[in-house]
Design an enzyme around this catalytic site. Structure first.
Site, PDB file in Angstrom:
ATOM      1  N   GLU A  30      -5.896   4.799  13.688  1.00 15.55           N
ATOM      2  CA  GLU A  30      -6.841   3.886  14.331  1.00 15.55           C
ATOM      3  C   GLU A  30      -7.520   4.449  15.571  1.00 15.55           C
ATOM      4  O   GLU A  30      -8.461   3.831  16.086  1.00 15.55           O
ATOM      5  CB  GLU A  30      -6.157   2.545  14.674  1.00 15.55           C
ATOM      6  CG  GLU A  30      -5.174   2.593  15.830  1.00 15.55           C
ATOM      7  CD  GLU A  30      -3.760   2.969  15.418  1.00 15.55           C
ATOM      8  OE1 GLU A  30      -2.852   2.835  16.259  1.00 15.55           O
ATOM      9  OE2 GLU A  30      -3.564   3.401  14.261  1.00 15.55           O
ATOM     10  N   VAL A  62     -11.913  -8.844  17.427  1.00 14.14           N
ATOM     11  CA  VAL A  62     -12.206  -8.028  18.610  1.00 14.14           C
ATOM     12  C   VAL A  62     -11.352  -6.756  18.605  1.00 14.14           C
ATOM     13  O   VAL A  62     -10.167  -6.786  18.261  1.00 14.14           O
ATOM     14  CB  VAL A  62     -11.943  -8.834  19.891  1.00 14.14           C
ATOM     15  CG1 VAL A  62     -12.234  -8.016  21.131  1.00 14.14           C
ATOM     16  CG2 VAL A  62     -12.796 -10.095  19.877  1.00 14.14           C
ATOM     17  N   HIS A  85      -0.744   1.459  16.116  1.00 16.13           N
ATOM     18  CA  HIS A  85      -0.975   0.241  16.911  1.00 16.13           C
ATOM     19  C   HIS A  85       0.078   0.105  18.013  1.00 16.13           C
ATOM     20  O   HIS A  85       0.836  -0.859  18.074  1.00 16.13           O
ATOM     21  CB  HIS A  85      -0.963  -0.995  16.005  1.00 16.13           C
ATOM     22  CG  HIS A  85      -2.021  -0.973  14.940  1.00 16.13           C
ATOM     23  ND1 HIS A  85      -3.370  -1.031  15.232  1.00 16.13           N
ATOM     24  CD2 HIS A  85      -1.925  -0.880  13.585  1.00 16.13           C
ATOM     25  CE1 HIS A  85      -4.063  -0.983  14.095  1.00 16.13           C
ATOM     26  NE2 HIS A  85      -3.215  -0.889  13.093  1.00 16.13           N
ATOM     27  N   TYR A 119      -1.056   4.483  10.606  1.00 16.80           N
ATOM     28  CA  TYR A 119      -1.428   3.491  11.618  1.00 16.80           C
ATOM     29  C   TYR A 119      -0.237   3.302  12.548  1.00 16.80           C
ATOM     30  O   TYR A 119       0.900   3.185  12.092  1.00 16.80           O
ATOM     31  CB  TYR A 119      -1.767   2.143  10.974  1.00 16.80           C
ATOM     32  CG  TYR A 119      -3.093   2.099  10.262  1.00 16.80           C
ATOM     33  CD1 TYR A 119      -4.276   2.328  10.956  1.00 16.80           C
ATOM     34  CD2 TYR A 119      -3.170   1.816   8.908  1.00 16.80           C
ATOM     35  CE1 TYR A 119      -5.505   2.287  10.306  1.00 16.80           C
ATOM     36  CE2 TYR A 119      -4.390   1.772   8.247  1.00 16.80           C
ATOM     37  CZ  TYR A 119      -5.555   2.005   8.954  1.00 16.80           C
ATOM     38  OH  TYR A 119      -6.769   1.962   8.314  1.00 16.80           O
ATOM     39  N   SER A 138     -21.828 -13.153  23.480  1.00 20.73           N
ATOM     40  CA  SER A 138     -20.479 -13.644  23.774  1.00 20.73           C
ATOM     41  C   SER A 138     -20.179 -13.615  25.273  1.00 20.73           C
ATOM     42  O   SER A 138     -20.449 -12.627  25.963  1.00 20.73           O
ATOM     43  CB  SER A 138     -19.445 -12.787  23.041  1.00 20.73           C
ATOM     44  OG  SER A 138     -18.142 -13.296  23.265  1.00 20.73           O
ATOM     45  N   ILE A 195      -4.618  -9.052  15.398  1.00 18.61           N
ATOM     46  CA  ILE A 195      -3.206  -9.207  15.757  1.00 18.61           C
ATOM     47  C   ILE A 195      -2.460  -7.868  15.797  1.00 18.61           C
ATOM     48  O   ILE A 195      -1.506  -7.701  16.561  1.00 18.61           O
ATOM     49  CB  ILE A 195      -2.496 -10.210  14.801  1.00 18.61           C
ATOM     50  CG1 ILE A 195      -1.125 -10.622  15.337  1.00 18.61           C
ATOM     51  CG2 ILE A 195      -2.415  -9.650  13.385  1.00 18.61           C
ATOM     52  CD1 ILE A 195      -1.161 -11.399  16.631  1.00 18.61           C
ATOM     53  N   ASP A 196      -2.907  -6.880  15.010  1.00 18.10           N
ATOM     54  CA  ASP A 196      -2.283  -5.548  15.039  1.00 18.10           C
ATOM     55  C   ASP A 196      -2.301  -4.941  16.435  1.00 18.10           C
ATOM     56  O   ASP A 196      -1.415  -4.164  16.798  1.00 18.10           O
ATOM     57  CB  ASP A 196      -3.011  -4.589  14.090  1.00 18.10           C
ATOM     58  CG  ASP A 196      -2.377  -4.552  12.709  1.00 18.10           C
ATOM     59  OD1 ASP A 196      -1.207  -4.948  12.588  1.00 18.10           O
ATOM     60  OD2 ASP A 196      -3.055  -4.130  11.758  1.00 18.10           O
ATOM     61  N   LYS A 244       1.651   1.927   7.304  1.00 20.12           N
ATOM     62  CA  LYS A 244       1.985   1.130   8.476  1.00 20.12           C
ATOM     63  C   LYS A 244       2.876   1.892   9.444  1.00 20.12           C
ATOM     64  O   LYS A 244       3.476   2.915   9.103  1.00 20.12           O
ATOM     65  CB  LYS A 244       2.671  -0.171   8.054  1.00 20.12           C
ATOM     66  CG  LYS A 244       1.743  -1.157   7.373  1.00 20.12           C
ATOM     67  CD  LYS A 244       0.498  -1.479   8.192  1.00 20.12           C
ATOM     68  CE  LYS A 244       0.794  -2.310   9.426  1.00 20.12           C
ATOM     69  NZ  LYS A 244      -0.438  -2.551  10.235  1.00 20.12           N
ATOM     70  N   ARG A 248       0.843  -1.197   0.000  1.00 17.62           N
ATOM     71  CA  ARG A 248       0.000   0.000   0.000  1.00 17.62           C
ATOM     72  C   ARG A 248       0.882   1.253   0.000  1.00 17.62           C
ATOM     73  O   ARG A 248       2.084   1.189   0.218  1.00 17.62           O
ATOM     74  CB  ARG A 248      -0.909  -0.002   1.230  1.00 17.62           C
ATOM     75  CG  ARG A 248      -2.016  -1.035   1.178  1.00 17.62           C
ATOM     76  CD  ARG A 248      -2.783  -1.130   2.491  1.00 17.62           C
ATOM     77  NE  ARG A 248      -1.994  -1.740   3.551  1.00 17.62           N
ATOM     78  CZ  ARG A 248      -2.417  -1.929   4.792  1.00 17.62           C
ATOM     79  NH1 ARG A 248      -3.629  -1.524   5.136  1.00 17.62           N
ATOM     80  NH2 ARG A 248      -1.644  -2.506   5.690  1.00 17.62           N
TER      81      ARG A 248
END
Length: 370
Positions: free
Chosen positions: A118, A238, A96, A94, A219, A268-269, A75, A15
């Protein structure tokens, strides 16, 4: 403002942080856009297209980091990029940070203003995360179906089954944007789909929009344990904005799952929602624990780079323009969404979940905006 767009260097990341249309928007407003040579090639965008839109092509990432006032990426910065960051530079990408102590400390020491896609929030939604959640959610079901094939380590179960034979059971943890899109694709393939979420109102909505081969279940620990026992594929989507993802599937639960079943951990990020998850790459995407295949690629949308680049930049461009037009401080003062995006500002951690994740001092963003 001088905007710099380096070529992404994370493995198999194709990207790019801006499209030619975005370059034109910046140029029309009097900003300068520097783009590293070949930055858009992985997304099918040539240097010539950027030049025709008003960008200047430079040969190295160093030229970008040395001259740009705002770095626009996709990223999180890799270690070599963190070393090139300058104090007071704006980093818009991003991040994270919650599961990444090394990057957090690196950004803290660099003195940059790091604004995370994010955590930008509008009316309770995450508009810069949603397009990539759409891609990752759809892709998750495709990958789960692919790795269920026997040659790739799976049980040998076809997602949609065939006449007279059961279809695969897909269990999706989380009914947000990624979960909804995973359910759309899995159900479209003919799988039997269970979506688990803790929000009853969200489950009612999903009940209305998803087809009849999807079931919505509240849940909790018990239902997760029960539903994954006979699942062929489990997709974890999630998300707690800015925070490390809670571990909903413990290692001991894997022993109750079918051998050759597949887990795709989309979250996972942010650390992953499965205790046995660790980040993988597109070059080496899966590993096995207790007979269960794990797919934990940390930049899933990078596989469909052209679609992802245009989807992402459609959402990031308006915010990037506001930051360029007003400066980061004024933009954050005027727009609460951008203030929410402030993660690290000149050595201070301004995102509370990140500070908590690493036991670091938290500085409310209002203090850095005074």
């Amino acid at each position: 403002m001088i905007i710099g767009v380096p070529k992404e260097i994370k493995p198999n990341e194709n990207r790019v942080g801006i499209t030619p249309a975005g370059v034109r928007e910046f140029s029309e407003k009097g900003h300068t856009v520097l783009i590293e040579k070949s930055a858009g090639i992985g997304s099918g965008i040539s240097d010539e297209e950027y030049i025709n839109s008003g960008a200047k092509i430079v040969n190295t990432a160093k030229e970008i980091f040395d001259n740009a006032e705002m770095i626009v990426k996709v990223k999180e910065p890799q270690s070599i990029e963190i070393e090139m960051l300058k104090p007071n530079q704006i980093l818009f990408t991003y991040l994270h940070l919650a599961p990444d102590y090394t990057q957090t400390i690196g950004l803290k020491k660099s003195g940059v203003v790091a604004i995370a896609y994010e955590t930008i929030e509008v009316d309770g939604k995450l508009p810069l995360l949603e397009p990539m959640s759409e891609v990752a959610g759809k892709m998750a079901s495709i990958m789960a179906a692919y790795y269920l094939a026997k040659p790739y380590g799976g049980r040998g179960v076809l997602a949609g089954g065939v006449t007279g034979v059961h279809s695969a059971k897909f269990v999706i943890l989380g009914g947000g944007t990624a979960g909804l899109n995973a359910a759309k694709v899995a159900s479209g393939m003919g799988a039997s789909v269970i979506v688990l979420d803790i929000n009853a109102e969200r489950l009612r909505y999903l009940e209305d929009v998803l087809p009849k081969n999807c079931q919505m279940i509240m849940s909790n620990i018990h239902t997760i344990e029960e539903e994954i026992k006979d699942a062929d594929a489990v997709i974890g989507t999630v998300l707690i904005p800015g925070a490390k993802t809670p571990k909903l599937i413990r290692k001991d639960m894997l022993k109750t799952m079918k051998k050759g079943s597949v887990i795709v951990d989309v979250s996972i990020d942010q650390g992953g929602c499965v205790e046995t998850s660790h980040p993988t790459t597109h070059a080496d995407p899966v590993y096995e624990v207790d007979g269960v295949l794990h797919y934990c690629v940390a930049n899933m949308p990078g596989a469909y780079a052209r679609t992802s680049t245009f989807a992402l930049t459609n959402s990031t461009l308006p915010f990037a323009l506001l930051i360029a037009d007003l400066g980061w401080k004024e933009a954050a003062k005027r727009y609460p969404a951008i203030k929410k995006g402030l993660n690290v500002v000149k050595g201070k951690i301004t995102c509370e979940p990140v500070a908590k994740a690493h036991n670091l001092e938290y500085t409310p963003p209002e203090q850095v905006l005074e």
